[in-house]
Design a protein around this motif. Structure first.
Motif, short mmCIF file in Angstrom:
data_model
loop_
_atom_site.label_atom_id
_atom_site.label_comp_id
_atom_site.label_asym_id
_atom_site.label_seq_id
_atom_site.Cartn_x
_atom_site.Cartn_y
_atom_site.Cartn_z
N ALA A 39 0.72 -1.39 -0.10
CA ALA A 39 -0.07 0.05 0.01
C ALA A 39 0.73 1.42 0.08
O ALA A 39 1.89 1.19 0.47
N ILE A 40 0.24 2.45 -0.58
CA ILE A 40 0.81 3.79 -0.49
C ILE A 40 -0.01 4.63 0.34
O ILE A 40 -1.21 4.54 -0.11
N ILE A 41 0.68 5.50 1.12
CA ILE A 41 0.06 6.21 1.91
C ILE A 41 0.10 7.37 1.36
O ILE A 41 1.28 8.23 1.24
N SER A 42 -0.81 8.25 0.92
CA SER A 42 -0.65 9.48 0.24
C SER A 42 -0.26 10.54 1.09
O SER A 42 -0.70 10.52 2.35
N LYS A 43 0.11 11.99 0.83
CA LYS A 43 0.22 13.09 1.51
C LYS A 43 -0.98 13.58 2.26
O LYS A 43 -0.92 14.24 3.32
N ASP A 44 -2.11 13.02 1.72
CA ASP A 44 -3.42 13.50 2.23
C ASP A 44 -4.12 12.48 3.10
O ASP A 44 -5.24 12.35 3.13
N TYR A 45 -3.14 11.30 3.34
CA TYR A 45 -3.65 10.62 4.28
C TYR A 45 -4.52 9.26 3.69
O TYR A 45 -5.41 8.66 4.24
N ARG A 46 -4.44 9.33 2.42
CA ARG A 46 -5.67 8.39 1.50
C ARG A 46 -4.48 7.18 1.66
O ARG A 46 -3.24 7.23 1.28
N ILE A 47 -5.08 5.97 1.66
CA ILE A 47 -4.28 4.38 1.55
C ILE A 47 -4.80 3.93 0.13
O ILE A 47 -5.82 3.93 -0.32
N PHE A 48 -3.77 3.62 -0.58
CA PHE A 48 -3.87 2.95 -1.92
C PHE A 48 -3.17 1.58 -1.84
O PHE A 48 -2.35 1.68 -1.80
N VAL A 49 -4.15 0.74 -2.13
CA VAL A 49 -3.90 -0.77 -1.99
C VAL A 49 -3.42 -1.32 -3.26
O VAL A 49 -4.12 -1.05 -4.26
#
Length: 105
Positions: A39-49
């Motif tokens: 997963a990638i955690i974006s700078k705006d605190y969204r999680i991309f799996v």
């Protein structure tokens, strides 16, 4: 909440998945399992799996957005899709989505 605090919060929520760790990359954080990005955690605190062909429909059913970034003069898209924001607050839901990422990794 600072980036590191948010990451520690997520790792606490995901503590039942042993071997999951966070590492700073691409100016943000990524969650790793066995040296693969889950997963990638974006700078705006969204999680991309991470997704694969079999799991992608579950993400699309939740109106997920694809992770993208700008490089080499154009938008680059990756096989990582957002999870519902409510899943971040509920450990069981967050674990469910991250486990889908583990399947894809």
């Amino acid at each position: 909440m600072a980036d590191t605090e948010f990451v520690h919060f997520l790792l606490d929520q995901l503590s039942s998945i042993s071997g999951l760790r966070a590492k700073k990359m691409f100016g943000t954080y990524c969650l790793f399992y066995n040296d693969k990005i889950v997963a990638i955690i974006s700078k705006d605190y969204r999680i991309f799996v991470k997704t694969k062909i079999e799991t992608l429909p579950l993400f699309l059913a939740e109106n997920a957005e694809q992770f993208s970034y700008f490089a080499k003069g154009k938008v680059q898209k990756m096989h990582y899709w957002s999870i519902p924001e409510l899943a971040i607050e509920e450990s069981d839901e967050l674990i469910k989505w991250i486990r889908l990422g583990l399947q894809a990794a």
